[in-house]
Design a protein around this motif. Structure first.
Motif, PDB file in Angstrom:
ATOM      1  N   GLU B  34      39.025  -9.241  66.895  1.00 17.63           N
ATOM      2  CA  GLU B  34      37.828  -8.427  67.055  1.00 17.63           C
ATOM      3  C   GLU B  34      36.810  -9.125  67.936  1.00 17.63           C
ATOM      4  OE1 GLU B  34      36.274  -7.115  63.336  1.00 17.63           O
ATOM      5  OE2 GLU B  34      34.467  -6.241  64.208  1.00 17.63           O
ATOM      6  N   ILE B  35      36.707 -10.434  67.790  1.00 19.10           N
ATOM      7  CA  ILE B  35      35.788 -11.185  68.633  1.00 19.10           C
ATOM      8  C   ILE B  35      36.189 -11.069  70.096  1.00 19.10           C
ATOM      9  CG2 ILE B  35      35.001 -13.505  69.194  1.00 19.10           C
ATOM     10  CD1 ILE B  35      35.185 -14.159  66.198  1.00 19.10           C
ATOM     11  N   ARG B  36      37.482 -11.210  70.329  1.00 16.38           N
ATOM     12  CA  ARG B  36      37.952 -11.120  71.719  1.00 16.38           C
ATOM     13  C   ARG B  36      37.685  -9.745  72.305  1.00 16.38           C
ATOM     14  NH1 ARG B  36      41.525 -13.543  75.162  1.00 16.38           N
ATOM     15  NH2 ARG B  36      42.049 -15.156  73.648  1.00 16.38           N
ATOM     16  N   MET B  37      37.932  -8.676  71.556  1.00 17.35           N
ATOM     17  CA  MET B  37      37.715  -7.321  72.059  1.00 17.35           C
ATOM     18  C   MET B  37      36.254  -7.103  72.414  1.00 17.35           C
ATOM     19  SD  MET B  37      40.590  -5.728  72.256  1.00 17.35           S
ATOM     20  CE  MET B  37      40.140  -4.002  72.276  1.00 17.35           C
ATOM     21  N   LYS B  38      35.364  -7.513  71.553  1.00 16.60           N
ATOM     22  CA  LYS B  38      33.935  -7.320  71.824  1.00 16.60           C
ATOM     23  C   LYS B  38      33.480  -8.178  72.995  1.00 16.60           C
ATOM     24  CE  LYS B  38      32.477  -5.812  67.234  1.00 16.60           C
ATOM     25  NZ  LYS B  38      31.586  -6.086  66.058  1.00 16.60           N
ATOM     26  N   TYR B  39      34.011  -9.370  73.068  1.00 13.14           N
ATOM     27  CA  TYR B  39      33.629 -10.240  74.187  1.00 13.14           C
ATOM     28  C   TYR B  39      34.119  -9.676  75.518  1.00 13.14           C
ATOM     29  CZ  TYR B  39      33.722 -14.054  77.499  1.00 13.14           C
ATOM     30  OH  TYR B  39      33.574 -14.819  78.632  1.00 13.14           O
ATOM     31  N   GLU B  40      35.383  -9.291  75.563  1.00 10.23           N
ATOM     32  CA  GLU B  40      35.963  -8.849  76.834  1.00 10.23           C
ATOM     33  C   GLU B  40      35.346  -7.549  77.320  1.00 10.23           C
ATOM     34  OE1 GLU B  40      40.476 -10.785  76.513  1.00 10.23           O
ATOM     35  OE2 GLU B  40      40.140  -8.642  76.208  1.00 10.23           O
ATOM     36  N   ASN B  41      35.029  -6.627  76.431  1.00 13.90           N
ATOM     37  CA  ASN B  41      34.564  -5.302  76.840  1.00 13.90           C
ATOM     38  C   ASN B  41      33.062  -5.201  76.985  1.00 13.90           C
ATOM     39  OD1 ASN B  41      37.039  -3.302  76.807  1.00 13.90           O
ATOM     40  ND2 ASN B  41      37.308  -4.685  75.078  1.00 13.90           N
ATOM     41  N   ILE B  42      32.288  -6.049  76.298  1.00 13.66           N
ATOM     42  CA  ILE B  42      30.838  -5.894  76.322  1.00 13.66           C
ATOM     43  C   ILE B  42      30.138  -7.207  76.693  1.00 13.66           C
ATOM     44  CG2 ILE B  42      28.797  -5.281  74.947  1.00 13.66           C
ATOM     45  CD1 ILE B  42      30.614  -3.478  73.284  1.00 13.66           C
ATOM     46  N   LEU B  43      30.324  -8.237  75.895  1.00 16.63           N
ATOM     47  CA  LEU B  43      29.527  -9.444  76.060  1.00 16.63           C
ATOM     48  C   LEU B  43      29.794 -10.162  77.375  1.00 16.63           C
ATOM     49  CD1 LEU B  43      27.381 -11.016  74.536  1.00 16.63           C
ATOM     50  CD2 LEU B  43      29.190 -12.406  73.519  1.00 16.63           C
ATOM     51  N   SER B  44      31.013 -10.134  77.846  1.00 16.82           N
ATOM     52  CA  SER B  44      31.345 -10.851  79.082  1.00 16.82           C
ATOM     53  C   SER B  44      30.550 -10.318  80.261  1.00 16.82           C
ATOM     54  CB  SER B  44      32.837 -10.749  79.362  1.00 16.82           C
ATOM     55  OG  SER B  44      33.218  -9.406  79.569  1.00 16.82           O
ATOM     56  N   HIS B  45      30.314  -9.013  80.286  1.00 12.76           N
ATOM     57  CA  HIS B  45      29.555  -8.426  81.393  1.00 12.76           C
ATOM     58  C   HIS B  45      28.105  -8.880  81.360  1.00 12.76           C
ATOM     59  CE1 HIS B  45      33.048  -5.969  82.189  1.00 12.76           C
ATOM     60  NE2 HIS B  45      33.017  -5.477  80.956  1.00 12.76           N
ATOM     61  N   ASP B  46      27.523  -8.954  80.181  1.00 12.77           N
ATOM     62  CA  ASP B  46      26.150  -9.400  80.065  1.00 12.77           C
ATOM     63  C   ASP B  46      26.023 -10.875  80.420  1.00 12.77           C
ATOM     64  OD1 ASP B  46      25.953  -7.235  77.225  1.00 12.77           O
ATOM     65  OD2 ASP B  46      25.164  -6.889  79.246  1.00 12.77           O
ATOM     66  N   ILE B  47      26.989 -11.664  80.017  1.00 14.73           N
ATOM     67  CA  ILE B  47      26.952 -13.087  80.357  1.00 14.73           C
ATOM     68  C   ILE B  47      27.035 -13.277  81.861  1.00 14.73           C
ATOM     69  CG2 ILE B  47      28.230 -15.246  80.165  1.00 14.73           C
ATOM     70  CD1 ILE B  47      28.958 -14.441  77.308  1.00 14.73           C
TER      71      ILE B  47
END
Lengths: 431, 128
Positions: B34-47
């Motif tokens: 779940e962490i990976r899914m949220k990171y790849e689809n949302i958080l990575s873009h903001d970072i």
């Protein structure tokens, strides 16, 4: 998504989210599926639980829908309904599961004549945004002039319609919409884009395609015909084509062999001088051109064919005069060759009187013919011209080759000692 | 994979602002998918946006070497490390010398990180 109050069953709510609606803000839009009574005020709020706090943000009411902007997509949220008469009711809401993409735009149709295909291209605002880029699936709907809609789905921003599946010279209408592909973001179809119309090509393009097929068939047949011709040329080159185009030059030896037919009794034809031991060979001092050849190369009559055979044995020599009388044997002599008296005597037989009585032209003296001119014209008579001396002594008159030769063309051969010369060159000229 | 969090949270500037914070138990430690899914689809873009925005401040930070702090990421403590980084980055929100957009983006990334890891900061208040 739809949220309902199972307990009271009074209202249901439909919500959808739009990511990056405005810059980095996302939006949430909700509405009641069944309008509540107008005299009752309802408020919708989006609530988030953080730490021990429960933070709620009221949604803005715009006509019959409720709207709210937010930035946090990761936290779990609740949608709550507040009313004056009823208690607050909340439902869990995952904003990434109710995503409604923005409407596609700039639909463009291009006809590719060579392939007879229609390329449909379109654009989406999410191409330059961060969350839904390359995470949408697009649906293309087309129909022919108020006909039934047909749909195609593609994850790309273009699709192709094959012309063979469309009616020619007809008007078509196309529109596009998008939906999250479901890998992480889920949701619903966007609104349809504005429709775009195009007219398909006329029948002549199909005719052009069919004519190209005919051209291909003709090309294949032509190629196969060339292959067949090449094979035939190779097969018949040695036996038929080459002899006709480049005829072989006559070979002297072969020609002579054809002329001198081999006797049945294995009479060997030879150019070895030893074989002509019975023939008195004289030296040739000069060459004179002769007149036309009298059918020297005519197919031999049975009598002619048999003549060489008869000459082989001495016992047969007597029959020669009879045979020759009936024959048309003419020997062309370029050198004015003459037979010796002895040889002629042996050849013609001992019956001199018979010979002498006969017409010279029909007797064996025809061997003396030189190009149609008979040496016997001037009364060439064996008895008178050829001495009977078996010794073979020549005519008392000195035989001069030149003299003899010179006299021959004038057909004034009256010498009894003339002899016939038969040389190889005569055969060459006959050819 | 012990290096899972190191492989996804790679922001170099975050390593420079770390300061010791009392460790807090995060509830998402065992939910790497779940962490990976949220990171790849949302958080990575903001970072990625935050990194691009911080480029203008990179030279300013490096000129003053006294402010450099090296953080060594210990194995099996990736979540705690990320929690500390996110909580400390929230301090950016208070620095008025930074642009408003940058501060808001930094706060968004901090809060998003903490949300993905289901962690909270005890020594700082998160502001939205």
């Amino acid at each position: 998504g739809t949220f309902g109050d199972d307990e009271s069953g009074n209202f249901d709510i439909d919500c959808f989210s739009q990511l990056e609606f405005k810059e980095s803000y996302s939006s949430l839009t909700c509405n009641f599926t069944e309008l509540p009574p107008r005299n009752t005020n309802y408020t919708l709020a989006l609530c988030t639980k953080e730490d021990s706090n429960y933070l709620c943000f009221d949604m803005e009411k715009r006509d019959d829908v409720y709207f709210l902007q937010f930035t946090d997509l990761l936290s779990n949220k609740d949608i709550c309904v507040n009313s004056e008469t009823k208690r607050k009711v909340c439902w869990s809401l995952i904003v990434t599961d109710f995503v409604k993409p923005e409407v596609p735009f700039n639909v463009n149709i291009t006809y590719q004549k060579e392939a007879n295909e229609y390329l449909i291209q379109y654009s989406t605002p999410h191409s330059w945004k961060k969350y839904l880029k390359d995470k949408l699936i697009h649906q293309i709907a087309y129909r022919q002039e108020e006909g039934t809609w047909k749909t195609i789905e593609s994850p790309f921003l273009q699709v192709k319609l094959l012309g063979k599946y469309l009616s020619s010279d007809a008007l078509y209408e196309v529109k596009v919409r998008s939906q999250p592909n479901g890998d992480y973001f889920k949701g619903m179809w966007s609104e349809w884009s504005t429709s775009k119309s195009f007219r398909t090509a006329k029948e002549q393009h199909l005719t052009e395609s069919s004519s190209s097929v005919v051209l291909v068939i003709l090309s294949v047949l032509g190629f196969m015909l060339c292959i067949v011709v090449i094979v035939l040329v190779i097969t018949f080159w040695e036996n038929r084509i080459k002899p006709a185009v480049w005829p072989n030059l006559p070979d002297h030896k072969k020609t002579l062999e054809q002329l001198c037919k081999k006797p049945k009794n294995n009479f060997d034809i030879s150019f070895n001088p030893d074989s002509f031991g019975y023939v008195h060979i004289h030296k040739v001092d000069g060459i004179r051109a002769r007149a036309e050849v009298e059918n020297f190369l005519q197919p031999s009559t049975p009598q002619e064919m048999n003549l060489p055979e008869k000459l082989r044995s001495g016992s047969d020599l007597k029959t020669i005069p009879e045979m020759i009388d009936k024959s048309n044997l003419n020997l062309s002599v370029t050198y004015g060759g003459i037979w010796s008296a002895e040889d002629l005597h042996r050849l013609l037989g001992t019956n001199q009187s018979a010979v002498s009585e006969g017409n010279c032209s029909s007797c064996t003296y025809e061997v003396c013919h030189t190009n149609g001119m008979s040496l016997c014209d001037e009364g060439f008579n064996l008895s008178s011209t050829v001495p009977l001396d078996p010794s073979g002594q020549p005519n008392p008159e000195p035989l001069n080759g030149d003299t003899t030769l010179q006299r021959l063309p004038t057909s004034e051969m009256s010498s009894n000692n003339e002899e016939a010369y038969v040389t190889m060159s005569s055969f060459y000229k006959i050819q | 994979n012990p290096a899972f969090f190191r492989s996804i949270f790679w922001i170099l500037p975050l390593l420079l602002v770390l300061s010791p914070v009392n460790s807090t138990t995060c509830t998402m430690e065992n939910k790497t998918t779940e962490i990976r899914m949220k990171y790849e689809n949302i958080l990575s873009h903001d970072i990625e946006e935050l990194v691009n925005m911080s480029a203008e401040y990179r030279d300013r930070c490096c000129k003053n070497k006294n402010n450099e702090k090296v953080f060594f990421c210990n194995d099996t403590q990736e979540i705690q490390s990320l929690q500390r980084m996110a909580c400390n980055m929230l301090k950016f929100f208070q620095k008025q010398r930074l642009s408003r957009d940058f501060r808001r983006k930094a706060a968004l990334v901090s809060c998003g990180t903490l949300q993905v890891l289901q962690c909270k900061c005890e020594s700082h208040k998160k502001e939205k």
